[in-house]
Design an enzyme around this catalytic site. Structure first.
Site, PDB file in Angstrom:
ATOM      1  N   HIS A 122      -7.022 -58.049   5.930  1.00  0.00           N
ATOM      2  CA  HIS A 122      -5.868 -57.244   5.521  1.00  0.00           C
ATOM      3  C   HIS A 122      -5.722 -57.385   4.002  1.00  0.00           C
ATOM      4  O   HIS A 122      -6.075 -58.426   3.440  1.00  0.00           O
ATOM      5  CB  HIS A 122      -4.632 -57.809   6.232  1.00  0.00           C
ATOM      6  CG  HIS A 122      -3.399 -56.986   6.120  1.00  0.00           C
ATOM      7  ND1 HIS A 122      -2.582 -57.010   5.012  1.00  0.00           N
ATOM      8  CD2 HIS A 122      -2.837 -56.118   6.994  1.00  0.00           C
ATOM      9  CE1 HIS A 122      -1.552 -56.190   5.220  1.00  0.00           C
ATOM     10  NE2 HIS A 122      -1.686 -55.644   6.408  1.00  0.00           N
ATOM     11  N   ASP A 195      -5.073 -66.490   8.354  1.00  0.00           N
ATOM     12  CA  ASP A 195      -4.075 -65.432   8.495  1.00  0.00           C
ATOM     13  C   ASP A 195      -3.871 -65.216   9.994  1.00  0.00           C
ATOM     14  O   ASP A 195      -4.704 -64.597  10.663  1.00  0.00           O
ATOM     15  CB  ASP A 195      -4.587 -64.170   7.793  1.00  0.00           C
ATOM     16  CG  ASP A 195      -3.723 -62.940   8.081  1.00  0.00           C
ATOM     17  OD1 ASP A 195      -2.795 -63.039   8.902  1.00  0.00           O
ATOM     18  OD2 ASP A 195      -4.003 -61.885   7.475  1.00  0.00           O
ATOM     19  N   GLN A 198      -1.853 -61.610  13.484  1.00  0.00           N
ATOM     20  CA  GLN A 198      -2.115 -60.880  14.737  1.00  0.00           C
ATOM     21  C   GLN A 198      -2.444 -61.820  15.893  1.00  0.00           C
ATOM     22  O   GLN A 198      -2.863 -61.360  16.957  1.00  0.00           O
ATOM     23  CB  GLN A 198      -3.289 -59.907  14.539  1.00  0.00           C
ATOM     24  CG  GLN A 198      -3.024 -58.807  13.549  1.00  0.00           C
ATOM     25  CD  GLN A 198      -1.960 -57.819  14.019  1.00  0.00           C
ATOM     26  OE1 GLN A 198      -1.645 -57.731  15.202  1.00  0.00           O
ATOM     27  NE2 GLN A 198      -1.394 -57.084  13.086  1.00  0.00           N
ATOM     28  N   LYS A 221       5.708 -59.539  14.325  1.00  0.00           N
ATOM     29  CA  LYS A 221       4.547 -59.211  15.174  1.00  0.00           C
ATOM     30  C   LYS A 221       4.582 -60.027  16.457  1.00  0.00           C
ATOM     31  O   LYS A 221       3.674 -59.953  17.278  1.00  0.00           O
ATOM     32  CB  LYS A 221       3.253 -59.484  14.420  1.00  0.00           C
ATOM     33  CG  LYS A 221       3.227 -58.809  13.060  1.00  0.00           C
ATOM     34  CD  LYS A 221       1.937 -58.201  12.729  1.00  0.00           C
ATOM     35  CE  LYS A 221       1.919 -57.775  11.267  1.00  0.00           C
ATOM     36  NZ  LYS A 221       1.700 -56.339  11.117  1.00  0.00           N
ATOM     37  N   CYS A 359      -4.251 -51.050   6.064  1.00  0.00           N
ATOM     38  CA  CYS A 359      -4.302 -52.058   4.991  1.00  0.00           C
ATOM     39  C   CYS A 359      -5.614 -52.835   5.026  1.00  0.00           C
ATOM     40  O   CYS A 359      -5.639 -54.033   4.712  1.00  0.00           O
ATOM     41  CB  CYS A 359      -3.108 -53.011   5.058  1.00  0.00           C
ATOM     42  SG  CYS A 359      -1.540 -52.208   4.774  1.00  0.00           S
TER      43      CYS A 359
HETATM   44  N1  PMP Z   1      -2.447 -59.925   7.969  1.00  0.00           N
HETATM   45  C1  PMP Z   1      -2.680 -59.164   9.047  1.00  0.00           C
HETATM   46  C2  PMP Z   1      -3.927 -59.374   9.849  1.00  0.00           C
HETATM   47  C3  PMP Z   1      -1.749 -58.194   9.416  1.00  0.00           C
HETATM   48  O1  PMP Z   1      -1.976 -57.432  10.489  1.00  0.00           O
HETATM   49  C4  PMP Z   1      -0.582 -58.025   8.649  1.00  0.00           C
HETATM   50  C5  PMP Z   1       0.443 -56.961   8.990  1.00  0.00           C
HETATM   51  N2  PMP Z   1      -0.107 -55.710   9.280  1.00  0.00           N
HETATM   52  C6  PMP Z   1      -0.388 -58.858   7.554  1.00  0.00           C
HETATM   53  C7  PMP Z   1      -1.334 -59.790   7.245  1.00  0.00           C
HETATM   54  C8  PMP Z   1       0.845 -58.756   6.711  1.00  0.00           C
HETATM   55  O2  PMP Z   1       1.978 -59.087   7.445  1.00  0.00           O
HETATM   56  P1  PMP Z   1       3.440 -58.822   6.844  1.00  0.00           P
HETATM   57  O3  PMP Z   1       3.439 -57.382   6.409  1.00  0.00           O
HETATM   58  O4  PMP Z   1       4.361 -59.087   7.979  1.00  0.00           O
HETATM   59  O5  PMP Z   1       3.611 -59.762   5.704  1.00  0.00           O
END
Ligand code: PMP
Length: 401
Positions: A122, A195, A198, A221, A359
């Site tokens: 991401h 990270d 998910q 999430k 993203c």
């Molecule tokens: N890492 C991953 C794998 C994600 O899916 C996301 C959210 N789409 C994020 C980081 C960022 O999370 P947040 O927008 O809640 O900070």
């Protein structure tokens, strides 16, 4: 154990919404999950009966707010199987990674130093390292959407200052072998950030056993509120790291000449925090455990196994991400259809999916596509949601043919 799906759905009021007059098939859970009644009640109850600022007053409401807020830290630490001092409250995964980039990585960085990531990260696990001044090196992703571990090993070199790896890919659903990667990186003296955005709502986590140095995740999430998250960091790192945001609560003493810092984790928590966010996440974790992560995982895997062949047999549809070990994410493209148009047609049928690059622009580039449509599962999804998606996709196919 099989889940009582009707009983679970009944706890999510938003699932009863009609969308364009149709039943809602909410399949955008990798973007954010819906919230059960117990979480809504916890948020409402906090504002009705305990709202006050934390840590800095002796009156009864401040005591209630502080007690509930700090109890949430205990709850979250227990869920992740670490100690409360190692839990820093953040705005989410993104802020947690930025904290590590600024406060842990940047002070150690020499010109040319690298952060080793994967090709499926991401943006929030790429850009903070660039902002800190590191060179970002990415390990290859295979055609199936798995991490090429040999390439990763080859890139784990003398300039690698940190390994940063997504546990579960939001675009592909791929589950990476993070425990093995942590062992290998540590054998080379390289710390690891995971990270977990998910992962936490889909598989049980034991961060002590996992051995990561840092682990970032987001409440929203995992059935909790938006704008709140957690950074786990090993205590010795937190003790050694300088604060990154200055302000109230993170200090011990302040003078114009110099100030001193509060103990960990408060040293990293400047300003009035999202008190309701912490309480809401604790309620969400209670809810997850009341269902059971093993049952959640088994159910979502069964729905994924039902969905995969049904999507794959739709003419002109191509699944992106077919890793052997994956969770409930179905990313796809359809011949002749732009992902956004596809998403709009599905929406008309009551099916909520996300379209775009999710993203993960470098990953889209890797597959030579600008975007995918992505259906992503949570515990309240069933085969009926997949059937609704498949019917809607056939409608779309006829329109684009
Ligand atoms: N890492 C991953 C794998 C994600 O899916 C996301 C959210 N789409 C994020 C980081 C960022 O999370 P947040 O927008 O809640 O900070």
């Amino acid at each position: 154990m099989t889940l009582d799906l009707a009983a679970i759905r009944a706890q999510f009021p938003i699932l009863a919404e009609k969308i364009h007059g149709k039943r809602l098939a909410y399949l955008d859970n990798a973007a954010t999950t819906q919230k059960p009644e117990s979480v809504l009640r916890a948020l409402d109850g906090y504002y009705r009966h305990a709202n006050s600022n934390v840590h800095r007053a002796v009156h009864e409401l401040a005591a209630r707010a502080t007690t509930q807020y700090e109890a949430a830290r205990d709850r979250i630490a227990a869920f992740l199987k670490v100690t409360r001092e190692e839990i820093v409250f953040t705005r989410g995964t993104t802020e947690g990674i930025n904290l590590v980039a600024r406060s842990f990585l940047q002070p150690r960085l020499q010109p040319g130093d690298e952060v080793l990531v994967s090709g499926m990260e991401h943006h929030s696990n790429i850009v903070p390292w660039q902002l800190a001044g590191a060179k970002v090196v990415a390990a290859r992703v295979t055609d199936e959407g798995e991490l090429d571990l040999d390439d990763w090993r080859a890139k784990l070199g003398p300039r690698t200052r940190l390994v940063a790896i997504v546990q579960v890919s939001n675009s592909l659903g791929t589950v990476n072998p993070v425990a093995e990667m942590i062992r290998e990186a540590h054998a080379r003296g390289v710390p690891v950030l995971v990270d977990g955005a998910q992962a936490v709502a889909h598989e049980a986590q034991d961060l002590r056993a996992l051995g990561a140095d840092f682990y970032a995740c987001s409440a929203h999430k995992a059935y909790g509120p938006t704008g709140f998250g957690v950074l786990f960091a090993r205590r010795e790192h937190l003790e050694a790291m300088p604060p990154w945001h200055g302000g109230g609560d993170m200090i011990r003493t302040v003078a114009f000449e110099a100030s001193t810092w509060n103990e960990v984790p408060y040293k990293f928590e400047a300003g009035t925090p999202d008190i309701a966010g912490a309480i809401g996440l604790a309620a969400a974790l209670d809810w997850i455990e009341s269902v059971g992560l093993d049952a959640i995982h088994a159910h979502e895997s069964a729905v994924l196994d039902y969905a995969t062949p049904r999507l794959a047999e739709i003419p002109g549809l191509r699944l992106i991400g077919t890793a052997r070990h994956k969770v409930g994410v179905l990313s796809f493209v359809m011949d002749g259809a732009h992902a956004h148009d596809l998403g709009s047609i599905l929406d008309q049928q009551g099916v909520a999916v996300r379209t775009g690059h999710h993203c993960t622009m470098p990953l889209m580039e890797r597959f030579g596509i600008p975007a995918t449509a992505r259906a992503s599962l949570a515990v309240y999804n069933g085969t009926d949601d997949i059937d609704q998606l498949v019917v809607a996709l056939h409608t779309a196919r006829r329109l684009f043919a």
